[in-house]
Design an enzyme around this catalytic site. Structure first.
Site, short mmCIF file in Angstrom:
data_model
loop_
_atom_site.label_atom_id
_atom_site.label_comp_id
_atom_site.label_asym_id
_atom_site.label_seq_id
_atom_site.Cartn_x
_atom_site.Cartn_y
_atom_site.Cartn_z
N GLU A 45 -0.54 -9.31 -0.88
CA GLU A 45 -1.98 -9.59 -0.72
C GLU A 45 -2.70 -9.60 -2.07
O GLU A 45 -3.64 -10.37 -2.28
CB GLU A 45 -2.60 -8.56 0.23
CG GLU A 45 -2.11 -8.76 1.67
CD GLU A 45 -2.42 -7.59 2.58
OE1 GLU A 45 -2.06 -6.44 2.21
OE2 GLU A 45 -3.03 -7.79 3.64
N GLY A 70 0.59 -5.02 0.68
CA GLY A 70 -0.56 -5.10 -0.24
C GLY A 70 -0.21 -5.76 -1.56
O GLY A 70 -1.09 -6.33 -2.22
N ALA A 82 0.87 -1.17 0.00
CA ALA A 82 0.00 0.00 0.00
C ALA A 82 0.90 1.22 0.00
O ALA A 82 2.06 1.15 0.44
CB ALA A 82 -0.88 -0.01 1.24
N GLU A 86 4.18 -5.33 7.43
CA GLU A 86 3.37 -4.30 8.09
C GLU A 86 3.76 -4.05 9.54
O GLU A 86 3.76 -2.91 10.00
CB GLU A 86 1.88 -4.66 8.01
CG GLU A 86 1.26 -4.47 6.63
CD GLU A 86 1.40 -5.69 5.73
OE1 GLU A 86 2.18 -6.62 6.05
OE2 GLU A 86 0.73 -5.72 4.68
N1 COA Z 1 4.59 3.21 -0.55
C1 COA Z 1 4.99 4.39 -1.07
N2 COA Z 1 6.15 4.55 -1.73
C2 COA Z 1 6.93 3.48 -1.84
C3 COA Z 1 6.60 2.22 -1.32
C4 COA Z 1 5.37 2.12 -0.64
N3 COA Z 1 4.91 0.95 -0.13
N4 COA Z 1 7.61 1.37 -1.57
C5 COA Z 1 8.52 2.06 -2.25
N5 COA Z 1 8.15 3.33 -2.41
C6 COA Z 1 8.85 4.43 -3.09
C7 COA Z 1 10.03 4.93 -2.26
O1 COA Z 1 9.56 5.85 -1.28
C8 COA Z 1 10.86 5.57 -3.33
O2 COA Z 1 10.29 6.80 -3.69
P1 COA Z 1 11.23 8.13 -3.85
O3 COA Z 1 12.18 7.76 -4.97
O4 COA Z 1 10.27 9.20 -4.22
O5 COA Z 1 11.92 8.31 -2.54
C9 COA Z 1 10.66 4.64 -4.52
O6 COA Z 1 9.45 3.94 -4.27
C10 COA Z 1 11.78 3.63 -4.69
O7 COA Z 1 11.90 2.91 -3.46
P2 COA Z 1 13.27 2.77 -2.64
O8 COA Z 1 12.93 2.52 -1.21
O9 COA Z 1 14.17 3.90 -2.93
O10 COA Z 1 13.86 1.43 -3.30
P3 COA Z 1 14.88 0.42 -2.63
O11 COA Z 1 15.33 -0.48 -3.72
O12 COA Z 1 15.92 1.13 -1.85
O13 COA Z 1 14.03 -0.43 -1.58
C11 COA Z 1 12.09 -1.67 -0.85
C12 COA Z 1 12.99 -1.28 -2.03
C13 COA Z 1 10.92 -2.45 -1.41
C14 COA Z 1 12.90 -2.55 0.13
C15 COA Z 1 11.61 -0.41 -0.11
O14 COA Z 1 11.08 0.49 -1.05
C16 COA Z 1 10.54 -0.66 0.92
O15 COA Z 1 10.85 -1.16 2.00
N6 COA Z 1 9.29 -0.30 0.61
C17 COA Z 1 8.18 -0.43 1.52
C18 COA Z 1 7.73 -1.85 1.65
C19 COA Z 1 6.62 -1.98 2.65
O16 COA Z 1 6.79 -1.79 3.84
N7 COA Z 1 5.42 -2.30 2.16
C20 COA Z 1 4.26 -2.48 2.99
C21 COA Z 1 3.47 -1.24 3.02
S1 COA Z 1 2.02 -1.46 4.01
#
Ligand code: COA
Length: 260
Positions: free
Chosen positions: A114, A111, A66, A134
């Site tokens: 999911e 999500g 999400a 989460e």
């Molecule tokens: N919601 C909003 N934005 C998200 C996102 C999410 N769930 N996951 C990634 N992004 C965005 C990042 O904020 C970043 O945006 P920016 O360039 O404007 O800062 C962009 O996507 C790229 O992500 P980034 O974190 O820089 O990539 P990474 O390769 O370093 O890391 C992940 C990848 C997947 C490990 C990391 O993005 C992450 O932990 N995301 C969240 C995962 C999560 O907790 N999901 C459950 C949500 S309920």
């Protein structure tokens, strides 16, 4: 509805749906949820569509969850409303009556995992990663993860993922039954289409009723589910395709199904 966050293309009976926010790792914001809900309605309603394949744009993510920037501002009531909306969208997809396959090309977190769980079939690239992170954010899964994940992989493996919040790789996902096939990243689109085309060669009404028996039957007692199955088995005897399928076997030829 015009899609801004999805690509939606129908090719030869299959709807190819691509989550298209690669710069945000295809995170599911409210707009994506709305558009996916509309897309699920189209899969159900449009006769031309016989199955759907869902994937993410870019090399990195199926969907990284999400959209955290939207979650950050929510209160208890809009939080609940958001969860219910996402759940309703996934239920619509799950009960659309046609096979939906997730081609998981990278991160499927929160999500995103999911969303894959609500699809009927899951194929992953070797680079895919799955997780329900989460609890690391102070929330719980809200789009069905606490319900569908244990139903699919069992309580132990589901609780491991949900309570640790740690991601697992594609091979581990295969071991626990979260996906049914793992392929090199470059082969994923072709493997997904091959699996779907193979399914679509089978009798369409049988596919639809088999899907319904599994999806609805899981919410029933064994007695009720078995009764539903027997009804479907009987109902199919009224179809031309059943006669064609059985006759073709006996005549040692390939069947020609019409969906009637
Ligand atoms: N919601 C909003 N934005 C998200 C996102 C999410 N769930 N996951 C990634 N992004 C965005 C990042 O904020 C970043 O945006 P920016 O360039 O404007 O800062 C962009 O996507 C790229 O992500 P980034 O974190 O820089 O990539 P990474 O390769 O370093 O890391 C992940 C990848 C997947 C490990 C990391 O993005 C992450 O932990 N995301 C969240 C995962 C999560 O907790 N999901 C459950 C949500 S309920």
């Amino acid at each position: 509805m015009a899609y801004h966050t999805l690509q939606f293309e129908i090719r030869d009976g299959i709807a190819f749906i691509t989550l298209n926010r690669p710069e945000k790792l295809n995170a599911l914001n409210d707009r994506v949820v709305e558009e996916l809900s509309d897309a699920a309605g189209r899969i159900a309603a449009e006769e031309e569509i016989r199955g759907a394949i869902l994937t993410g744009a870019g090399q990195k993510a199926f969907a990284a969850g999400a959209d955290i920037s939207e979650l950050a501002g929510q209160g208890p009531f809009d939080g609940k409303a958001r969860a219910l909306k996402g759940q309703a969208m996934l239920r619509r997809l799950e009960t659309c009556g046609k096979p939906v396959l997730a081609a998981i090309n990278g991160f499927a977190l929160g999500g995103g995992c999911e969303l894959a769980l609500a699809c009927h079939l899951r194929i992953a690239s070797e680079t895919a990663k799955f997780g329900q992170p989460e609890v690391k954010l102070g929330i719980t899964p809200g789009y069905g993860g606490t319900q569908r994940l244990p139903r699919l992989v069992g309580r132990g493996a589901a609780l491991h993922m949900i309570l640790t919040g740690e991601a697992i790789d594609a091979q581990q996902a295969l071991r626990i039954g979260l996906v049914s096939q793992v392929v090199p990243a470059s082969d994923l689109p072709a493997a997904a289409e091959k699996m779907m085309r193979g399914i679509l060669k089978n009798a369409p009404l049988a596919i639809s009723l088999a899907l319904e028996a599994v999806e609805r039957g899981l919410d029933m007692t064994l007695e009720e589910g078995l009764f539903l199955e027997a009804n479907h088995f009987g109902l199919l005897a009224s179809t031309r395709d059943m006669k064609e399928g059985l006759t073709a076997f006996l005549e040692k030829r390939a069947p020609g199904f019409e969906g009637r």
